[in-house]
Design an enzyme around this catalytic site. Structure first.
Site: not given
Ligand code: TYM
Length: 336
Positions: A113, A199, A202
């Protein structure tokens, strides 16, 4: 015996896509009866990259409504907004002070990022995994269901908890619970529709690269019709040589709820022209009920507010307990 606890979250940035659903939320729903669940909308994380204040609140509602629309059941789960529970920010600060800087500099997602943002990288982006550790550790979570891309952040969370316990805990009575990642076999890494080696994300500038949960049927059909494929006849699971084909077959397998062998046989002699309408059909079958439910929930703001208010209360109680234990271990004077 009391149930093990789960915590997970999604950022209210951009729109939820099929990767978020298959990698995370769908698994939360499938396992929810076996655990005590806390699901937060991680809005503090959403400002680690430039964001739009005019849409943050609405995006937060959207994610909370989607949790419910995807099938999160309030009988088993608490849904809340991260910024409504101030213990998240406070614990993040305390953990910052015991987290070596080079642990954060190693994070792949930060490097990726940061590269995109050049000079505008915020300290928050570097610190993001410590806030994530605080989210998890506050709730003494046993398991954290996430997609593959969050694995490194989970390892860091475990390291931070271990370091805190070593420095400030007693040998037999650790203060912070060391959580386990819960990464499903299928759907943990859904790939982009325009490049099967990247992958689905967003932040990809091309909206054609992802299917959003709230895309209209026309848009979904168009995205699948135009997605990247290859010239080979007959479809095969072959991540090395046919990443796009492998990804699309995987998507079909999960969405149609079939097994790989079945799907491999079904499409062994098929071309893209026949396959793509079938993929569109199964995608819509999964997404349409979510969209219908979402529209009904989103129209009832009062209901959503009450869910989030109740969620905040439940979350605050647990979080306050952990924060108090952490502060005591660090030697803080209790509030007088
Ligand atoms: P975020 O918002 O980017 O994504 C949310 C969840 O979606 C999963 N994910 C994917 N899984 C499969 N294939 C993909 N292409 C894909 N893109 C995203 C992510 O692995 C995630 O589970 N840092 C985290 C949010 C967070 C969090 C937490 C998660 C903040 N605090 C505590 C668990 C526990 C994030 O940015 O997810």
């Amino acid at each position: 015996m009391s149930k093990q606890r789960i915590l997970s979250g999604v950022q209210p940035t951009g729109k939820l896509h099929l990767g978020n659903y298959l990698g995370a939320i769908r698994n939360w729903v499938q396992g929810q009866e076996d655990y005590e669940n806390f699901f937060c909308v991680v809005d503090l994380h959403a400002i680690t990259v430039p964001h739009n204040p005019a849409t943050l609140a609405a995006d937060t509602y959207t994610i909370a409504a989607l949790y419910l629309a995807c099938g999160i059941d309030l009988e088993h789960a608490t849904i809340f907004v991260q910024s409504h529970v101030s213990a998240h920010s406070e614990l993040a600060w305390l953990l910052n002070c015991i987290t070596p800087l080079n642990w954060l500099e190693r994070m792949i997602q930060f490097k990726e990022k940061a590269l995109k943002q050049g000079e505008n990288v915020s300290t928050g982006l570097l610190d993001y995994p410590v806030l994530m550790a605080a989210d998890i550790l506050l709730y003494n979570a046993d398991k954290v269901p996430v997609g593959e891309d969050q694995k490194q952040h989970l390892e860091l969370t475990r390291d931070i908890a271990g370091r805190f316990n070593d420095k400030f805990g007693k040998k037999k009575r650790p203060i912070l619970k060391v959580p386990e990642p819960l990464i499903s076999q299928s759907g943990a890494r859904v790939m982009s529709l325009t490049d099967g080696t990247k992958k689905m994300s967003k932040s990809d500038p091309s909206t054609m690269s992802r299917i959003n949960l709230l895309d209209s049927p026309d848009i979904i059909a168009k995205k699948i019709k135009r997605c990247k494929t290859d010239q080979v006849r007959g479809l095969t699971f072959d991540p090395e040589n046919r990443p796009e084909c492998n990804n699309l077959l995987n998507l079909y397998t999960i969405l149609a709820d079939k097994n790989k062998e079945e799907v491999a046989t079904e499409f062994a002699n098929m071309g893209w022209g026949q396959f793509k309408p079938l993929l569109t059909e199964v995608t819509m079958e999964v997404i349409k009920p979510i969209q219908d439910k979402y529209k009904a929930i989103r129209a009832e703001k009062g209901y959503l507010d009450s869910v989030l208010a109740e969620g905040r209360q439940k979350a605050e109680k647990v979080a306050a307990g952990t924060l108090a234990k952490v502060k005591k271990a660090l030697g803080y004077l209790s509030p007088l």
